[in-house]
Enzyme design. Structure first.
Site, PDB file in Angstrom:
ATOM      1  N   SER A 161       3.644  -8.005  -4.457  1.00 14.62           N
ATOM      2  CA  SER A 161       4.951  -7.575  -4.283  1.00 14.62           C
ATOM      3  C   SER A 161       6.208  -7.939  -5.011  1.00 14.62           C
ATOM      4  O   SER A 161       6.492  -8.228  -5.924  1.00 14.62           O
ATOM      5  CB  SER A 161       5.269  -7.887  -2.793  1.00 14.62           C
ATOM      6  OG  SER A 161       5.916  -6.825  -2.187  1.00 14.62           O
ATOM      7  N   ASP A 241       1.692   3.387  -0.259  1.00 15.21           N
ATOM      8  CA  ASP A 241       2.154   1.553   0.045  1.00 15.21           C
ATOM      9  C   ASP A 241       4.098   2.513   0.777  1.00 15.21           C
ATOM     10  O   ASP A 241       4.169   3.580  -0.286  1.00 15.21           O
ATOM     11  CB  ASP A 241       2.355   1.416  -0.843  1.00 15.21           C
ATOM     12  CG  ASP A 241       3.193  -0.026  -1.554  1.00 15.21           C
ATOM     13  OD1 ASP A 241       4.475  -0.066  -0.466  1.00 15.21           O
ATOM     14  OD2 ASP A 241       2.700  -1.183  -2.378  1.00 15.21           O
ATOM     15  N   HIS A 276       0.388  -1.564   1.434  1.00 14.95           N
ATOM     16  CA  HIS A 276       1.149  -2.510   0.347  1.00 14.95           C
ATOM     17  C   HIS A 276      -0.035  -3.870   1.257  1.00 14.95           C
ATOM     18  O   HIS A 276       0.385  -4.679   0.289  1.00 14.95           O
ATOM     19  CB  HIS A 276       1.973  -2.733   1.040  1.00 14.95           C
ATOM     20  CG  HIS A 276       3.304  -3.395   0.761  1.00 14.95           C
ATOM     21  ND1 HIS A 276       3.461  -3.469  -0.706  1.00 14.95           N
ATOM     22  CD2 HIS A 276       3.782  -4.634   0.851  1.00 14.95           C
ATOM     23  CE1 HIS A 276       4.391  -4.110  -1.154  1.00 14.95           C
ATOM     24  NE2 HIS A 276       3.984  -5.156  -0.766  1.00 14.95           N
TER      25      HIS A 276
HETATM   26  N1  LIG Z   1       7.333  -6.509   8.370  1.00 10.37           N
HETATM   27  C1  LIG Z   1       5.641  -6.743   7.606  1.00 10.37           C
HETATM   28  C2  LIG Z   1       6.395  -6.657   5.941  1.00 10.37           C
HETATM   29  C3  LIG Z   1       6.812  -7.421   4.964  1.00 10.37           C
HETATM   30  C4  LIG Z   1       4.887  -7.371   3.970  1.00 10.37           C
HETATM   31  O1  LIG Z   1       5.024  -6.106   4.064  1.00 10.37           O
HETATM   32  N2  LIG Z   1       4.912  -8.329   3.334  1.00 10.37           N
HETATM   33  C5  LIG Z   1       3.932  -8.258   2.912  1.00 10.37           C
HETATM   34  C6  LIG Z   1       4.544  -8.820   1.204  1.00 10.37           C
HETATM   35  S1  LIG Z   1       5.529  -7.723   0.560  1.00 10.37           S
HETATM   36  C7  LIG Z   1       2.711  -9.893   2.547  1.00 10.37           C
HETATM   37  O2  LIG Z   1       1.848  -9.855   1.703  1.00 10.37           O
HETATM   38  N3  LIG Z   1       2.918  -9.880   4.502  1.00 10.37           N
HETATM   39  C8  LIG Z   1       1.906 -10.974   4.601  1.00 10.37           C
HETATM   40  C9  LIG Z   1       0.595 -10.756   5.453  1.00 10.37           C
HETATM   41  O3  LIG Z   1       0.153  -9.422   5.162  1.00 10.37           O
HETATM   42  O4  LIG Z   1      -0.269 -10.601   5.418  1.00 10.37           O
HETATM   43  C10 LIG Z   1       6.125  -8.891   7.686  1.00 10.37           C
HETATM   44  O5  LIG Z   1       6.661  -9.273   8.267  1.00 10.37           O
HETATM   45  O6  LIG Z   1       4.536  -9.012   7.201  1.00 10.37           O
END
Ligand SMILES: N[C@@H](CCC(=O)N[C@@H](CS)C(=O)NCC(=O)O)C(=O)O
Length: 299
Positions: A161, A241, A276
């Site tokens: 991402s 995604d 995602h």
């Molecule tokens: N609301 C979500 C959106 C952000 C998101 O999807 N982040 C991705 C990267 S863009 C991620 O890797 N989140 C942390 C995880 O899944 O461990 C969050 O706070 O984690």
């Protein structure tokens, strides 16, 4: 560098470190996985162990990918080390998003050098990730005359991402000096100048002048970097995604690559049913690991 913690993982060790960064002027955390080959006392090893750098996405710390991407099995399989940097400077003194959202500020440094107040003082993530951190890791781990871990030369870069964007951006910007031997990305933001996450970050960190944004936008960079040999960029993205249409838009990188030396050398694999999350990332880590292992001369 301070070793905060060391854990056994697979056949090697995950080392959690912290250090004072001269780029960000903050204390930075970083995780390093040393594969089983590092501990094997293999006197037949002719070259130091290469490194794969993994840049994480919005909201992440070095721990998200360390815990959920399952790179460690692959690192042991092929014999590379992993570096998991943080996604931004952190601390009470570090300016944050005025809107208090998770897509800008702490946890969302976008791997660039900010020029705008109040962010310029600490948000220098490009210099941190691509210059300072490798040198610092080399100094910490390679105290002996014969370097055992290669953080400087035989290095690959990947990310997810915002981190996928950071990986492609760093790869292309460092391409002329072969800074990275290999680049891949999971669900990257490929054209930050033209999507909301990127526009918010670039405006905040780099200012309103769009000309300044080009220096960090993969879709602009790819037009001015001449590809050599068999170099390719490998990208996976899930067709479920939720950020695909609004923020990621991988087809824009393919369009930008048209009629350049990169045409047909950027491979976007759209995979059915994936979102995602790290369920998606971890599923395709083995394919990315094999891709990097080849480019790092391990297979
Ligand atoms: N609301 C979500 C959106 C952000 C998101 O999807 N982040 C991705 C990267 S863009 C991620 O890797 N989140 C942390 C995880 O899944 O461990 C969050 O706070 O984690």
């Amino acid at each position: 560098m301070n070793v905060v913690k060391e854990l056994s993982v697979c056949g090697g060790r995950l080392v959690k470190l912290s250090h004072n960064s001269t780029s960000t002027k903050t204390c930075m955390n970083v995780n390093v996985y040393l594969p089983k080959q590092y501990y094997a006392q293999d006197s037949s090893r002719s070259r130091p162990i290469p490194t794969v750098v993994y840049l994480s996405g919005l909201t992440c710390t070095p721990d998200n990918a360390s815990e959920k991407a399952f790179w460690q099995f692959q690192a042991d399989k092929y014999g590379f080390a992993m570096v998991f940097p943080d996604t931004s400077p952190r601390g009470d003194q570090v300016a944050n998003d005025p809107e208090d959202s998770w897509d800008f500020g702490q946890g969302a440094g976008f791997y660039l050098n900010a020029t705008q107040d109040p962010y310029a003082q600490h948000y220098q993530m490009y210099d941190y990730v691509h210059k300072e951190l490798p040198q610092t890791l080399d100094a910490h781990f390679n105290k002996n005359a014969a370097a055992e871990l290669d953080f400087l030369d035989n290095v690959a870069i990947t990310g997810h991402s915002m981190g996928g964007y950071g990986a492609i951006c760093g790869y292309l910007k460092g391409y002329a000096e072969r800074r990275y031997k290999s680049c891949s990305a999971f669900a990257p933001i490929v054209n930050p100048s033209n999507v909301p996450w990127g526009q918010k970050a670039f405006k905040g960190y780099l200012g309103d002048e769009r000309a300044q944004w080009q220096a960090y936008d993969p879709c602009a960079l790819i037009k001015n970097v001449k590809r050599v040999g068999d170099d390719k960029v490998l990208i996976h993205v899930g067709d479920e995604d939720p950020f695909l249409e609004k923020h990621l838009r991988p087809e824009l990188l393919l369009e930008a690559a048209k009629s350049t030396s990169w045409e047909n050398y950027v491979q976007v694999k759209k995979v059915h049913g994936f979102d995602h999350s790290y369920y998606f990332v971890s599923t395709f880590v083995p394919e990315h690991a094999e891709f990097h292992a080849k480019n790092l001369g391990l297979i």
